[in-house]
Scaffold this motif. Structure first.
Motif, PDB file in Angstrom:
ATOM      1  N   PRO A 234      31.998  31.287  43.647  1.00  0.00           N
ATOM      2  CA  PRO A 234      33.400  31.486  44.021  1.00  0.00           C
ATOM      3  C   PRO A 234      34.088  30.147  44.278  1.00  0.00           C
ATOM      4  O   PRO A 234      33.458  29.219  44.807  1.00  0.00           O
ATOM      5  CB  PRO A 234      33.310  32.304  45.309  1.00  0.00           C
ATOM      6  CG  PRO A 234      31.973  32.964  45.260  1.00  0.00           C
ATOM      7  CD  PRO A 234      31.083  31.962  44.581  1.00  0.00           C
ATOM      8  N   ILE A 235      35.340  30.057  43.934  1.00  0.00           N
ATOM      9  CA  ILE A 235      36.115  28.854  44.222  1.00  0.00           C
ATOM     10  C   ILE A 235      36.145  28.610  45.730  1.00  0.00           C
ATOM     11  O   ILE A 235      36.172  27.476  46.200  1.00  0.00           O
ATOM     12  CB  ILE A 235      37.548  28.990  43.658  1.00  0.00           C
ATOM     13  CG1 ILE A 235      37.507  29.018  42.119  1.00  0.00           C
ATOM     14  CG2 ILE A 235      38.449  27.859  44.140  1.00  0.00           C
ATOM     15  CD1 ILE A 235      38.829  29.344  41.463  1.00  0.00           C
ATOM     16  N   ALA A 236      36.085  29.688  46.501  1.00  0.00           N
ATOM     17  CA  ALA A 236      36.115  29.592  47.965  1.00  0.00           C
ATOM     18  C   ALA A 236      34.925  28.833  48.530  1.00  0.00           C
ATOM     19  O   ALA A 236      34.990  28.336  49.662  1.00  0.00           O
ATOM     20  CB  ALA A 236      36.184  30.979  48.582  1.00  0.00           C
ATOM     21  N   ASP A 237      33.837  28.724  47.772  1.00  0.00           N
ATOM     22  CA  ASP A 237      32.698  27.935  48.248  1.00  0.00           C
ATOM     23  C   ASP A 237      33.084  26.464  48.393  1.00  0.00           C
ATOM     24  O   ASP A 237      32.539  25.742  49.228  1.00  0.00           O
ATOM     25  CB  ASP A 237      31.515  28.054  47.270  1.00  0.00           C
ATOM     26  CG  ASP A 237      30.806  29.388  47.377  1.00  0.00           C
ATOM     27  OD1 ASP A 237      31.258  30.243  48.174  1.00  0.00           O
ATOM     28  OD2 ASP A 237      29.796  29.589  46.669  1.00  0.00           O
ATOM     29  N   THR A 238      34.015  26.024  47.563  1.00  0.00           N
ATOM     30  CA  THR A 238      34.502  24.638  47.612  1.00  0.00           C
ATOM     31  C   THR A 238      35.818  24.536  48.369  1.00  0.00           C
ATOM     32  O   THR A 238      36.069  23.555  49.071  1.00  0.00           O
ATOM     33  CB  THR A 238      34.705  24.091  46.177  1.00  0.00           C
ATOM     34  OG1 THR A 238      33.476  24.184  45.465  1.00  0.00           O
ATOM     35  CG2 THR A 238      35.190  22.653  46.195  1.00  0.00           C
ATOM     36  N   LEU A 239      36.641  25.566  48.242  1.00  0.00           N
ATOM     37  CA  LEU A 239      37.967  25.595  48.861  1.00  0.00           C
ATOM     38  C   LEU A 239      38.035  26.817  49.779  1.00  0.00           C
ATOM     39  O   LEU A 239      38.512  27.882  49.371  1.00  0.00           O
ATOM     40  CB  LEU A 239      39.034  25.664  47.763  1.00  0.00           C
ATOM     41  CG  LEU A 239      40.472  25.320  48.124  1.00  0.00           C
ATOM     42  CD1 LEU A 239      40.579  23.865  48.577  1.00  0.00           C
ATOM     43  CD2 LEU A 239      41.392  25.570  46.927  1.00  0.00           C
ATOM     44  N   PRO A 240      37.552  26.700  51.020  1.00  0.00           N
ATOM     45  CA  PRO A 240      37.493  27.841  51.944  1.00  0.00           C
ATOM     46  C   PRO A 240      38.841  28.557  52.097  1.00  0.00           C
ATOM     47  O   PRO A 240      39.884  27.912  52.225  1.00  0.00           O
ATOM     48  CB  PRO A 240      37.061  27.203  53.268  1.00  0.00           C
ATOM     49  CG  PRO A 240      36.273  26.006  52.848  1.00  0.00           C
ATOM     50  CD  PRO A 240      37.006  25.472  51.641  1.00  0.00           C
ATOM     51  N   GLY A 241      38.777  29.875  52.036  1.00  0.00           N
ATOM     52  CA  GLY A 241      39.990  30.675  52.191  1.00  0.00           C
ATOM     53  C   GLY A 241      40.650  31.054  50.884  1.00  0.00           C
ATOM     54  O   GLY A 241      41.545  31.903  50.858  1.00  0.00           O
ATOM     55  N   TYR A 242      40.201  30.439  49.789  1.00  0.00           N
ATOM     56  CA  TYR A 242      40.817  30.762  48.492  1.00  0.00           C
ATOM     57  C   TYR A 242      40.355  32.135  48.017  1.00  0.00           C
ATOM     58  O   TYR A 242      39.154  32.440  48.018  1.00  0.00           O
ATOM     59  CB  TYR A 242      40.445  29.724  47.433  1.00  0.00           C
ATOM     60  CG  TYR A 242      41.093  29.997  46.090  1.00  0.00           C
ATOM     61  CD1 TYR A 242      42.338  29.468  45.789  1.00  0.00           C
ATOM     62  CD2 TYR A 242      40.477  30.817  45.141  1.00  0.00           C
ATOM     63  CE1 TYR A 242      42.960  29.728  44.572  1.00  0.00           C
ATOM     64  CE2 TYR A 242      41.090  31.086  43.931  1.00  0.00           C
ATOM     65  CZ  TYR A 242      42.329  30.541  43.643  1.00  0.00           C
ATOM     66  OH  TYR A 242      42.939  30.818  42.449  1.00  0.00           O
ATOM     67  N   GLU A 243      41.293  32.958  47.602  1.00  0.00           N
ATOM     68  CA  GLU A 243      40.965  34.239  46.980  1.00  0.00           C
ATOM     69  C   GLU A 243      42.113  34.681  46.095  1.00  0.00           C
ATOM     70  O   GLU A 243      43.276  34.668  46.500  1.00  0.00           O
ATOM     71  CB  GLU A 243      40.689  35.328  48.016  1.00  0.00           C
ATOM     72  CG  GLU A 243      40.278  36.655  47.375  1.00  0.00           C
ATOM     73  CD  GLU A 243      40.071  37.780  48.361  1.00  0.00           C
ATOM     74  OE1 GLU A 243      39.474  38.811  47.984  1.00  0.00           O
ATOM     75  OE2 GLU A 243      40.517  37.642  49.523  1.00  0.00           O
ATOM     76  N   ALA A 244      41.798  35.049  44.887  1.00  0.00           N
ATOM     77  CA  ALA A 244      42.770  35.596  43.947  1.00  0.00           C
ATOM     78  C   ALA A 244      42.039  36.635  43.122  1.00  0.00           C
ATOM     79  O   ALA A 244      40.992  36.352  42.551  1.00  0.00           O
ATOM     80  CB  ALA A 244      43.335  34.499  43.053  1.00  0.00           C
ATOM     81  N   ARG A 245      42.559  37.821  43.073  1.00  0.00           N
ATOM     82  CA  ARG A 245      41.905  38.859  42.285  1.00  0.00           C
ATOM     83  C   ARG A 245      42.951  39.761  41.643  1.00  0.00           C
ATOM     84  O   ARG A 245      44.017  40.017  42.207  1.00  0.00           O
ATOM     85  CB  ARG A 245      40.968  39.702  43.140  1.00  0.00           C
ATOM     86  CG  ARG A 245      41.666  40.544  44.199  1.00  0.00           C
ATOM     87  CD  ARG A 245      40.713  41.518  44.851  1.00  0.00           C
ATOM     88  NE  ARG A 245      41.425  42.391  45.798  1.00  0.00           N
ATOM     89  CZ  ARG A 245      40.868  43.428  46.401  1.00  0.00           C
ATOM     90  NH1 ARG A 245      39.613  43.735  46.172  1.00  0.00           N
ATOM     91  NH2 ARG A 245      41.562  44.180  47.237  1.00  0.00           N
ATOM     92  N   GLY A 246      42.621  40.203  40.470  1.00  0.00           N
ATOM     93  CA  GLY A 246      43.453  41.190  39.813  1.00  0.00           C
ATOM     94  C   GLY A 246      42.917  42.567  40.161  1.00  0.00           C
ATOM     95  O   GLY A 246      41.804  42.697  40.679  1.00  0.00           O
ATOM     96  N   TRP A 247      43.695  43.590  39.885  1.00  0.00           N
ATOM     97  CA  TRP A 247      43.213  44.942  40.152  1.00  0.00           C
ATOM     98  C   TRP A 247      43.968  45.959  39.322  1.00  0.00           C
ATOM     99  O   TRP A 247      45.004  45.666  38.733  1.00  0.00           O
ATOM    100  CB  TRP A 247      43.323  45.297  41.639  1.00  0.00           C
ATOM    101  CG  TRP A 247      44.645  45.046  42.311  1.00  0.00           C
ATOM    102  CD1 TRP A 247      44.947  44.002  43.145  1.00  0.00           C
ATOM    103  CD2 TRP A 247      45.856  45.830  42.223  1.00  0.00           C
ATOM    104  NE1 TRP A 247      46.254  44.094  43.573  1.00  0.00           N
ATOM    105  CE2 TRP A 247      46.821  45.210  43.041  1.00  0.00           C
ATOM    106  CE3 TRP A 247      46.197  47.011  41.552  1.00  0.00           C
ATOM    107  CZ2 TRP A 247      48.117  45.713  43.192  1.00  0.00           C
ATOM    108  CZ3 TRP A 247      47.491  47.518  41.691  1.00  0.00           C
ATOM    109  CH2 TRP A 247      48.427  46.864  42.506  1.00  0.00           C
TER     110      TRP A 247
END
Length: 315
Positions: A234-247
Motif C-alpha cells: 500500500p502507498i500508505a506504508d510509505t505515506l501514512p494516512g493515504y487511501e484512495a479507492r474506487g467502488w
C-alpha cells in the motif's frame, strides 16, 4: 353501496406497504451510468442474472452513459420510488457534486443506498525507465525534478486522477496532469516514457503489463495489498494516512419503501459474498463488500467530503 366497498377494497392493497410485501412483481431495471464493457458494466452483468434468480424476476441492464454518470443517475433519481429502477454507481457519483454546479439531483437526498458491491484499489505504475523502485524512491525523485512529474488520467474527476492529486498534495511534490481517452492509451504512454507515471483507477487493469515486465507497480491506494498484485505494498506504508479507492454500489430512488430496500440488500449481499461472484471481482482487481444501507450511506457522505477538499484545492 356494496360496489363502493368493493372498490375501496381493491384500492387499499395498492399502498406502499402492500407493494413492498409483493415486491417484485415485474422485471427490475438496473441503470449503468457508463458504457458497456467497463468495470461497472462487467460487475453488473455478473450480478444481475443472479439477483433475478433470487427475486424471481428478470433484472434488465440498461446502459445510460453520459456527463460523468449524471445522465444515468438522473433517470434513477427521478424514477418512481418502488425498487423497480436501480443504479449501479461508481466514484463519480461522489465527485460530481464538487465538479459540476448544476447537477439535476441531490446526490445524498435523492437516492436510497442499498449496498456497496465492491471496492477496487488504484495502483501507481511507472515505466521500466523510471529510476524509482519503490514508493519512497518515487517520492524522492518527484520532489527533486524541477518542473514536476507528468501523470496520466482518464478524466479530471476519475478516481485515478483524484488519487494522483491526493498523492501529490500529501507527499508535497509538483505534477502536471495529462488526459487520455482511456486507460490503454495512458498505459502505453507510461511504457514509452511519454509520461512519468499513472495512478490507474483499477489494479486489475495493470496486471498484464506488470507481469509482462513492461510496467512496474510501486504501490496501491487501498489500506491492504490487492490480490492481483500481492507483492505491491500500500502507498500508505510509505505515506501514512493515504487511501484512495474506487467502488461500485447499488442505489434506489429516495423514498423507496424500507422493506424493499431490505429485501434487495439481503439478496444482493448473499450474491456479492458468494463464491460464484468472486472470479468476476478478482478479474477486475476488486474485492467484495456487501454492507448495510446505513454503512453505504456513510461511505457516500465521507467520500463527498474527502474528494471535495482535493477538488477545491486543485481549482
Amino acid at each position: 353501496m356494496k360496489h363502493s366497498f368493493l372498490c375501496l377494497a381493491l384500492v387499499v392493497p395498492l399502498t406502499p406497504a402492500f407493494a413492498a410485501e409483493i415486491f417484485p412483481s415485474r422485471p427490475i431495471r438496473l441503470i449503468i451510468p457508463s458504457g458497456a464493457g467497463g468495470v461497472t458494466d462487467i460487475l453488473a452483468r455478473n450480478i444481475a442474472p443472479k439477483l433475478g434468480d433470487s427475486l424471481g424476476q428478470q433484472v434488465v441492464i440498461d446502459n445510460r452513459p453520459g456527463a460523468s454518470g449524471i445522465v444515468g443517475s438522473q433517470i434513477v433519481a427521478k424514477s418512481a420510488p418502488d425498487g423497480y429502477t436501480l443504479l449501479m454507481a461508481f466514484p463519480s457519483h461522489v465527485t460530481n457534486p464538487s465538479l459540476f454546479a448544476d447537477i439535476p439531483y441531490d446526490t445524498v437526498k435523492d437516492f436510497a443506498p442499498v449496498t456497496l458491491v465492491s471496492a477496487v484499489a488504484p495502483v501507481l505504475i511507472v515505466g521500466m525507465q523510471m529510476p524509482a523502485r519503490n514508493m519512497a524512491d518515487f517520492i524522492t525523485h518527484a520532489k527533486t525534478k524541477p518542473g514536476g512529474l507528468n501523470h496520466g488520467a482518464v478524466g479530471l474527476g476519475s478516481m485515478g486522477a483524484l488519487a494522483a492529486d491526493l498523492l501529490g498534495e500529501m507527499a508535497g511534490f509538483k505534477f502536471t496532469q495529462v488526459l487520455f481517452k482511456g486507460s490503454p492509451q495512458g498505459m502505453t504512454a507510461v511504457v514509452s516514457g511519454e509520461i512519468d507515471y499513472y495512478l490507474l483507477g483499477s489494479v486489475g487493469s495493470a496486471v498484464p503489463q506488470v507481469k509482462a515486465g513492461r510496467l512496474r507497480a510501486l504501490g496501491v491506494g487501498s489500506k491492504q495489498r490487492a490480490a492481483p498484485l500481492p507483492d505491491v505494498p500500500p502507498i500508505a506504508d510509505t505515506l501514512p494516512g493515504y487511501e484512495a479507492r474506487g467502488w461500485n454500489g447499488i442505489l434506489a430512488p429516495a423514498g423507496t419503501p424500507r422493506a424493499v430496500i431490505e429485501r434487495l440488500n439481503r439478496e444482493l449481499v448473499k450474491i456479492i459474498r458468494s463464491p460464484d461472484i468472486q472470479p468476476a471481482l478478482a478479474g477486475e482487481g476488486a474485492s467484495a463488500i456487501g454492507n448495510t444501507p446505513a454503512e453505504f450511506d456513510a461511505v457516500i457522505r465521507a467520500d463527498i467530503a474527502k474528494w471535495a477538499k482535493i477538488i477545491k484545492a486543485r481549482k
